[in-house]
Design a protein around this motif. Structure first.
Motif, PDB file in Angstrom:
ATOM      1  N   THR A 145       0.817  -1.223   0.000  1.00 11.16           N
ATOM      2  CA  THR A 145       0.000   0.000   0.000  1.00 11.16           C
ATOM      3  C   THR A 145       0.849   1.272   0.000  1.00 11.16           C
ATOM      4  O   THR A 145       0.318   2.368   0.195  1.00 11.16           O
ATOM      5  CB  THR A 145      -0.922   0.029   1.248  1.00 11.16           C
ATOM      6  N   HIS A 146       2.140   1.134  -0.222  1.00  9.89           N
ATOM      7  CA  HIS A 146       3.034   2.288  -0.113  1.00  9.89           C
ATOM      8  C   HIS A 146       2.674   3.382  -1.119  1.00  9.89           C
ATOM      9  O   HIS A 146       2.622   4.565  -0.770  1.00  9.89           O
ATOM     10  CB  HIS A 146       4.481   1.845  -0.317  1.00  9.89           C
ATOM     11  N   ASP A 147       2.406   3.009  -2.359  1.00  6.20           N
ATOM     12  CA  ASP A 147       2.055   4.007  -3.368  1.00  6.20           C
ATOM     13  C   ASP A 147       0.721   4.674  -3.037  1.00  6.20           C
ATOM     14  O   ASP A 147       0.531   5.873  -3.286  1.00  6.20           O
ATOM     15  CB  ASP A 147       1.980   3.353  -4.752  1.00  6.20           C
ATOM     16  N   LEU A 148      -0.200   3.908  -2.479  1.00  6.73           N
ATOM     17  CA  LEU A 148      -1.499   4.471  -2.104  1.00  6.73           C
ATOM     18  C   LEU A 148      -1.342   5.456  -0.951  1.00  6.73           C
ATOM     19  O   LEU A 148      -2.023   6.485  -0.910  1.00  6.73           O
ATOM     20  CB  LEU A 148      -2.467   3.355  -1.707  1.00  6.73           C
ATOM     21  N   ALA A 149      -0.454   5.151  -0.024  1.00  7.82           N
ATOM     22  CA  ALA A 149      -0.189   6.073   1.083  1.00  7.82           C
ATOM     23  C   ALA A 149       0.393   7.381   0.559  1.00  7.82           C
ATOM     24  O   ALA A 149       0.023   8.469   1.030  1.00  7.82           O
ATOM     25  CB  ALA A 149       0.768   5.425   2.076  1.00  7.82           C
ATOM     26  N   ARG A 150       1.293   7.281  -0.407  1.00  5.34           N
ATOM     27  CA  ARG A 150       1.858   8.495  -1.008  1.00  5.34           C
ATOM     28  C   ARG A 150       0.772   9.333  -1.682  1.00  5.34           C
ATOM     29  O   ARG A 150       0.744  10.562  -1.561  1.00  5.34           O
ATOM     30  CB  ARG A 150       2.930   8.119  -2.027  1.00  5.34           C
ATOM     31  N   ASP A 151      -0.130   8.657  -2.413  1.00  3.33           N
ATOM     32  CA  ASP A 151      -1.218   9.370  -3.084  1.00  3.33           C
ATOM     33  C   ASP A 151      -2.141  10.040  -2.062  1.00  3.33           C
ATOM     34  O   ASP A 151      -2.659  11.131  -2.311  1.00  3.33           O
ATOM     35  CB  ASP A 151      -2.031   8.402  -3.951  1.00  3.33           C
ATOM     36  N   ALA A 152      -2.359   9.387  -0.919  1.00  2.00           N
ATOM     37  CA  ALA A 152      -3.218   9.956   0.119  1.00  2.00           C
ATOM     38  C   ALA A 152      -2.593  11.221   0.697  1.00  2.00           C
ATOM     39  O   ALA A 152      -3.297  12.205   0.972  1.00  2.00           O
ATOM     40  CB  ALA A 152      -3.447   8.923   1.225  1.00  2.00           C
ATOM     41  N   VAL A 153      -1.282  11.218   0.898  1.00  2.00           N
ATOM     42  CA  VAL A 153      -0.588  12.408   1.403  1.00  2.00           C
ATOM     43  C   VAL A 153      -0.727  13.555   0.412  1.00  2.00           C
ATOM     44  O   VAL A 153      -1.040  14.693   0.783  1.00  2.00           O
ATOM     45  CB  VAL A 153       0.903  12.097   1.655  1.00  2.00           C
ATOM     46  N   TYR A 154      -0.514  13.250  -0.869  1.00  2.00           N
ATOM     47  CA  TYR A 154      -0.638  14.276  -1.907  1.00  2.00           C
ATOM     48  C   TYR A 154      -2.045  14.866  -1.928  1.00  2.00           C
ATOM     49  O   TYR A 154      -2.224  16.089  -1.967  1.00  2.00           O
ATOM     50  CB  TYR A 154      -0.307  13.673  -3.271  1.00  2.00           C
ATOM     51  N   ALA A 155      -3.064  13.986  -1.870  1.00  2.00           N
ATOM     52  CA  ALA A 155      -4.455  14.448  -1.914  1.00  2.00           C
ATOM     53  C   ALA A 155      -4.798  15.304  -0.691  1.00  2.00           C
ATOM     54  O   ALA A 155      -5.521  16.296  -0.800  1.00  2.00           O
ATOM     55  CB  ALA A 155      -5.396  13.248  -2.006  1.00  2.00           C
ATOM     56  N   ALA A 156      -4.282  14.927   0.468  1.00  2.00           N
ATOM     57  CA  ALA A 156      -4.579  15.665   1.694  1.00  2.00           C
ATOM     58  C   ALA A 156      -4.022  17.078   1.661  1.00  2.00           C
ATOM     59  O   ALA A 156      -4.569  17.988   2.295  1.00  2.00           O
ATOM     60  CB  ALA A 156      -4.020  14.915   2.900  1.00  2.00           C
ATOM     61  N   LEU A 157      -2.931  17.271   0.939  1.00  2.00           N
ATOM     62  CA  LEU A 157      -2.285  18.583   0.901  1.00  2.00           C
ATOM     63  C   LEU A 157      -2.778  19.472  -0.237  1.00  2.00           C
ATOM     64  O   LEU A 157      -2.406  20.646  -0.304  1.00  2.00           O
ATOM     65  CB  LEU A 157      -0.762  18.403   0.773  1.00  2.00           C
ATOM     66  N   ILE A 158      -3.621  18.935  -1.116  1.00  2.00           N
ATOM     67  CA  ILE A 158      -4.086  19.722  -2.267  1.00  2.00           C
ATOM     68  C   ILE A 158      -4.797  21.004  -1.849  1.00  2.00           C
ATOM     69  O   ILE A 158      -4.486  22.093  -2.370  1.00  2.00           O
ATOM     70  CB  ILE A 158      -4.991  18.868  -3.188  1.00  2.00           C
ATOM     71  N   PRO A 159      -5.770  20.979  -0.910  1.00  2.00           N
ATOM     72  CA  PRO A 159      -6.442  22.247  -0.542  1.00  2.00           C
ATOM     73  C   PRO A 159      -5.479  23.302  -0.008  1.00  2.00           C
ATOM     74  O   PRO A 159      -5.566  24.473  -0.388  1.00  2.00           O
ATOM     75  CB  PRO A 159      -7.442  21.802   0.527  1.00  2.00           C
ATOM     76  N   SER A 160      -4.560  22.890   0.855  1.00  2.00           N
ATOM     77  CA  SER A 160      -3.598  23.853   1.418  1.00  2.00           C
ATOM     78  C   SER A 160      -2.643  24.361   0.351  1.00  2.00           C
ATOM     79  O   SER A 160      -2.277  25.542   0.331  1.00  2.00           O
ATOM     80  CB  SER A 160      -2.806  23.195   2.553  1.00  2.00           C
ATOM     81  N   THR A 161      -2.233  23.470  -0.535  1.00  2.00           N
ATOM     82  CA  THR A 161      -1.328  23.871  -1.615  1.00  2.00           C
ATOM     83  C   THR A 161      -1.996  24.874  -2.539  1.00  2.00           C
ATOM     84  O   THR A 161      -1.408  25.903  -2.904  1.00  2.00           O
ATOM     85  CB  THR A 161      -0.883  22.635  -2.430  1.00  2.00           C
ATOM     86  N   ASP A 162      -3.243  24.599  -2.914  1.00  2.00           N
ATOM     87  CA  ASP A 162      -3.967  25.514  -3.799  1.00  2.00           C
ATOM     88  C   ASP A 162      -4.219  26.854  -3.121  1.00  2.00           C
ATOM     89  O   ASP A 162      -4.130  27.913  -3.751  1.00  2.00           O
ATOM     90  CB  ASP A 162      -5.296  24.884  -4.230  1.00  2.00           C
ATOM     91  N   GLN A 163      -4.550  26.814  -1.829  1.00  2.00           N
ATOM     92  CA  GLN A 163      -4.763  28.063  -1.096  1.00  2.00           C
ATOM     93  C   GLN A 163      -3.493  28.905  -1.089  1.00  2.00           C
ATOM     94  O   GLN A 163      -3.543  30.122  -1.280  1.00  2.00           O
ATOM     95  CB  GLN A 163      -5.189  27.752   0.342  1.00  2.00           C
ATOM     96  N   THR A 164      -2.364  28.246  -0.884  1.00  2.00           N
ATOM     97  CA  THR A 164      -1.091  28.961  -0.837  1.00  2.00           C
ATOM     98  C   THR A 164      -0.728  29.540  -2.197  1.00  2.00           C
ATOM     99  O   THR A 164      -0.289  30.684  -2.305  1.00  2.00           O
ATOM    100  CB  THR A 164       0.031  28.016  -0.352  1.00  2.00           C
ATOM    101  N   LYS A 165      -0.940  28.747  -3.253  1.00  2.00           N
ATOM    102  CA  LYS A 165      -0.588  29.195  -4.604  1.00  2.00           C
ATOM    103  C   LYS A 165      -1.426  30.379  -5.066  1.00  2.00           C
ATOM    104  O   LYS A 165      -0.951  31.220  -5.847  1.00  2.00           O
ATOM    105  CB  LYS A 165      -0.748  28.042  -5.604  1.00  2.00           C
ATOM    106  N   THR A 166      -2.669  30.442  -4.609  1.00  2.00           N
ATOM    107  CA  THR A 166      -3.572  31.485  -5.096  1.00  2.00           C
ATOM    108  C   THR A 166      -3.715  32.659  -4.138  1.00  2.00           C
ATOM    109  O   THR A 166      -4.480  33.581  -4.404  1.00  2.00           O
ATOM    110  CB  THR A 166      -4.971  30.886  -5.358  1.00  2.00           C
ATOM    111  N   THR A 167      -2.984  32.620  -3.028  1.00  2.00           N
ATOM    112  CA  THR A 167      -3.060  33.732  -2.081  1.00  2.00           C
ATOM    113  C   THR A 167      -2.635  35.042  -2.737  1.00  2.00           C
ATOM    114  O   THR A 167      -1.581  35.119  -3.364  1.00  2.00           O
ATOM    115  CB  THR A 167      -2.150  33.457  -0.868  1.00  2.00           C
ATOM    116  N   GLY A 168      -3.459  36.050  -2.597  1.00  6.62           N
ATOM    117  CA  GLY A 168      -3.168  37.352  -3.182  1.00  6.62           C
ATOM    118  C   GLY A 168      -3.742  37.516  -4.571  1.00  6.62           C
ATOM    119  O   GLY A 168      -3.934  38.651  -5.031  1.00  6.62           O
TER     120      GLY A 168
END
Length: 247
Positions: free
Chosen positions: A166-189
């Protein structure tokens, strides 16, 4: 002040009615949930505002406030993933590690002044976002494992360990969990003006200083979130049986 408060209550009331009406018209389930969430949040903020007015300069009471925030956030994340003692220990460990490491870096490096009000401000924001990211990481991991259970079983039949399968699935879960914060940071301002930034300006801080404070907050959210998500996904990844769906 009374007039402003009344106008605010009227505006919030109209928005609540609008939200509920749209969901009701579309036939969405639990259509009252957003309205109840706003009402609960309003009540909680009213109580917290009164309390913080008297404790914001006290290091002891700020620590108590942060512990309460952490406890509520942890309980919420545990409930969203599915209650068990293992999940409880996992969430507490993941969130505490991410938050502690991040805040240590922020204040030890002198990025932000180490004072009660700044500890409370940044600490509260980081705790809230860590809760969301822990929840997203856990729920997404379960969803991925359930959706690709045949793949997981195939890897184990070839001799892979439960963690390896399940290692690849765990990596995908981490990526998905950070998408909202990443998008918020990229679009700030460009798309949004975050609350910390706007609040600082309304408080009389210069836009440059408010911007500096906000970027520290965003970087803190990303760091704490990354640590939290990785610990959650790593902790959950040794799966031997198909997990139950998360409700």
């Amino acid at each position: 002040m009374t007039t402003v408060l009344l106008d605010s209550l009227i505006g919030v009331g109209v928005l609540i009615v609008l939200t509920t009406a749209v969901l009701w018209f579309y036939g969405a389930p639990k259509r009252w949930a957003p309205a109840l969430a706003v009402l609960r949040g309003m009540l909680q903020l009213a109580v917290v505002s009164v309390i913080l007015a008297g404790v914001i300069t006290s290091g002891y009471w700020v620590a108590v406030a942060l512990l309460v925030m952490f406890g509520v956030a942890s309980f919420t994340a545990i409930r969203r993933i599915g209650w068990s003692r293992d999940h409880a220990f996992m969430i507490l460990t993941a969130m505490a590690t991410g938050i502690a490491v991040t805040l240590t870096v922020v204040f030890v490096t002198g990025t932000i002044e180490f004072s009660a009000r700044y500890v409370l401000a940044i600490g509260g924001i980081v705790i809230g976002n860590s809760m969301t990211i822990a929840t997203l990481a856990g729920r997404r991991f379960v969803e991925l494992v359930r959706d690709r259970w045949d793949q997981v079983e195939a890897w184990m039949s070839l001799g892979a360990t439960p963690r390896q399968s399940t290692h690849d699935l765990a990596r995908d879960a981490v990526y998905a969990a950070l998408i909202p914060s990443t998008d918020q940071t990229k679009t700030t301002g460009l798309v949004t003006l975050p609350g910390a930034f706007v609040g600082a300006i309304f408080g009389g801080v210069s836009p440059l200083e408010a911007g500096r404070f906000q970027i520290v907050v965003l970087a803190s959210i990303m760091a704490a979130g990354a640590i939290t998500a990785v610990i959650v996904a790593t902790w959950m990844s040794p799966v031997r049986v198909k997990p139950e769906p998360v409700k």
